[in-house]
Design a protein around this motif. Structure first.
Motif, PDB file in Angstrom:
ATOM      1  N   ALA A  15       0.994  -1.212   0.055  1.00  0.00           N
ATOM      2  CA  ALA A  15       0.104   0.064   0.074  1.00  0.00           C
ATOM      3  C   ALA A  15       0.814   1.119  -0.040  1.00  0.00           C
ATOM      4  O   ALA A  15       2.091   1.319   0.627  1.00  0.00           O
ATOM      5  CB  ALA A  15      -0.787   0.070   1.213  1.00  0.00           C
ATOM      6  N   SER A  16       0.131   2.243  -0.548  1.00  0.00           N
ATOM      7  CA  SER A  16       1.207   3.496  -0.578  1.00  0.00           C
ATOM      8  C   SER A  16       0.019   4.718  -0.978  1.00  0.00           C
ATOM      9  O   SER A  16      -1.204   4.386  -1.315  1.00  0.00           O
ATOM     10  CB  SER A  16       2.256   3.640  -1.836  1.00  0.00           C
ATOM     11  N   LEU A  17       0.262   5.932  -0.260  1.00  0.00           N
ATOM     12  CA  LEU A  17      -0.549   6.803  -0.581  1.00  0.00           C
ATOM     13  C   LEU A  17      -0.364   7.672  -2.043  1.00  0.00           C
ATOM     14  O   LEU A  17       1.008   7.780  -2.524  1.00  0.00           O
ATOM     15  CB  LEU A  17      -0.165   7.827   0.500  1.00  0.00           C
ATOM     16  N   VAL A  18      -1.391   8.092  -2.663  1.00  0.00           N
ATOM     17  CA  VAL A  18      -1.347   8.584  -3.905  1.00  0.00           C
ATOM     18  C   VAL A  18      -0.880   9.838  -3.753  1.00  0.00           C
ATOM     19  O   VAL A  18      -1.851  10.596  -3.022  1.00  0.00           O
ATOM     20  CB  VAL A  18      -2.646   8.239  -4.635  1.00  0.00           C
ATOM     21  N   GLU A  19       0.016  10.374  -4.335  1.00  0.00           N
ATOM     22  CA  GLU A  19       0.384  11.754  -4.081  1.00  0.00           C
ATOM     23  C   GLU A  19       0.170  12.650  -5.424  1.00  0.00           C
ATOM     24  O   GLU A  19      -0.185  13.856  -5.181  1.00  0.00           O
ATOM     25  CB  GLU A  19       1.991  11.823  -3.959  1.00  0.00           C
ATOM     26  N   ASP A  20       0.184  12.034  -6.682  1.00  0.00           N
ATOM     27  CA  ASP A  20      -0.072  12.708  -7.676  1.00  0.00           C
ATOM     28  C   ASP A  20      -1.775  13.204  -7.639  1.00  0.00           C
ATOM     29  O   ASP A  20      -2.503  12.366  -7.697  1.00  0.00           O
ATOM     30  CB  ASP A  20       0.144  12.057  -8.921  1.00  0.00           C
ATOM     31  N   ILE A  21      -1.879  14.697  -7.931  1.00  0.00           N
ATOM     32  CA  ILE A  21      -3.213  14.996  -7.703  1.00  0.00           C
ATOM     33  C   ILE A  21      -4.202  14.641  -8.890  1.00  0.00           C
ATOM     34  O   ILE A  21      -5.260  14.417  -8.590  1.00  0.00           O
ATOM     35  CB  ILE A  21      -3.257  16.773  -7.420  1.00  0.00           C
ATOM     36  N   GLU A  22      -3.709  14.393  -9.934  1.00  0.00           N
ATOM     37  CA  GLU A  22      -4.504  14.183 -11.105  1.00  0.00           C
ATOM     38  C   GLU A  22      -4.930  12.572 -11.069  1.00  0.00           C
ATOM     39  O   GLU A  22      -6.171  12.347 -11.211  1.00  0.00           O
ATOM     40  CB  GLU A  22      -3.970  14.316 -12.482  1.00  0.00           C
ATOM     41  N   HIS A  23      -3.869  11.818 -10.432  1.00  0.00           N
ATOM     42  CA  HIS A  23      -4.444  10.497 -10.272  1.00  0.00           C
ATOM     43  C   HIS A  23      -5.169  10.307  -9.252  1.00  0.00           C
ATOM     44  O   HIS A  23      -6.375   9.566  -9.232  1.00  0.00           O
ATOM     45  CB  HIS A  23      -3.017   9.556  -9.950  1.00  0.00           C
ATOM     46  N   LYS A  24      -5.163  11.142  -8.010  1.00  0.00           N
ATOM     47  CA  LYS A  24      -5.982  11.201  -6.865  1.00  0.00           C
ATOM     48  C   LYS A  24      -7.547  11.296  -7.345  1.00  0.00           C
ATOM     49  O   LYS A  24      -8.576  10.812  -7.007  1.00  0.00           O
ATOM     50  CB  LYS A  24      -5.603  11.929  -5.857  1.00  0.00           C
ATOM     51  N   ARG A  25      -7.420  12.459  -8.202  1.00  0.00           N
ATOM     52  CA  ARG A  25      -8.795  12.973  -8.574  1.00  0.00           C
ATOM     53  C   ARG A  25      -9.587  12.098  -9.465  1.00  0.00           C
ATOM     54  O   ARG A  25     -10.811  11.577  -9.358  1.00  0.00           O
ATOM     55  CB  ARG A  25      -8.570  14.222  -9.395  1.00  0.00           C
ATOM     56  N   GLU A  26      -8.780  11.364 -10.375  1.00  0.00           N
ATOM     57  CA  GLU A  26      -9.396  10.270 -11.186  1.00  0.00           C
ATOM     58  C   GLU A  26      -9.897   8.978 -10.354  1.00  0.00           C
ATOM     59  O   GLU A  26     -10.887   8.410 -10.520  1.00  0.00           O
ATOM     60  CB  GLU A  26      -8.170   9.470 -12.104  1.00  0.00           C
TER      61      GLU A  26
END
Length: 157
Positions: free
Chosen positions: A104-115
């Protein structure tokens, strides 16, 4: 290997179908003292990964930051299969289940997170899928990506 894993193994297609249609799973992380921490989560199976969202702080996030190894189970119980002779110990369950382990890892990329958050909205509240996500909510929500390293599924009918 368990007997049922040899005789009642879900196919890869059936595993993916279960992951897509099921609303809840149980996510296991490890506490600092090595004890398990298991919590029910809403999740998304998307592009071969599992995604979980929530508050940016808490025991789940702290555990993942300290040790990214996780395990998750997803299951559906269809019905009980009573023994025709009424023997209580011969009652069985019609079900499907998946167990996966991963990193597990935190999604840091804002566009990936939004998607991912948009896909979560589509899964759980499709009637709201056309509404824009507020920037402060996207920025303030933690999204965890689980890279699946091992996955198995079984069933009983």
């Amino acid at each position: 290997m368990q007997y049922r894993m040899k005789t009642h193994m879900l196919t890869e297609v059936a595993i993916k179908e279960l992951l897509v249609r099921t609303a809840m799973g149980s996510l296991a992380t490890l506490n600092d003292d090595g004890t398990p921490y298991v919590i029910p989560v809403h999740y998304l199976y998307y592009n071969g990964s599992i995604y979980v969202h929530g508050l940016p702080k808490g025991q789940k996030i702290g555990n993942i930051k300290a040790n990214p190894c996780v395990c998750m189970t997803v299951y559906e119980m269809d019905s009980l299969r009573l023994d025709p002779e009424g023997k209580p110990c011969d009652t069985n369950t019609k079900y499907q289940s998946v167990i996966l382990s991963g990193k597990a890892s935190l999604v840091e990329d804002i566009e990936h997170k939004r998607e991912v958050l948009i896909e979560i909205v589509k899964k759980y509240t499709p009637q709201l899928a056309q509404k824009a996500l507020p920037e402060n909510m996207v920025n303030g929500t933690a999204v965890i990506q689980i890279q699946i390293l091992d996955i198995t599924g079984k069933y009983y009918e």
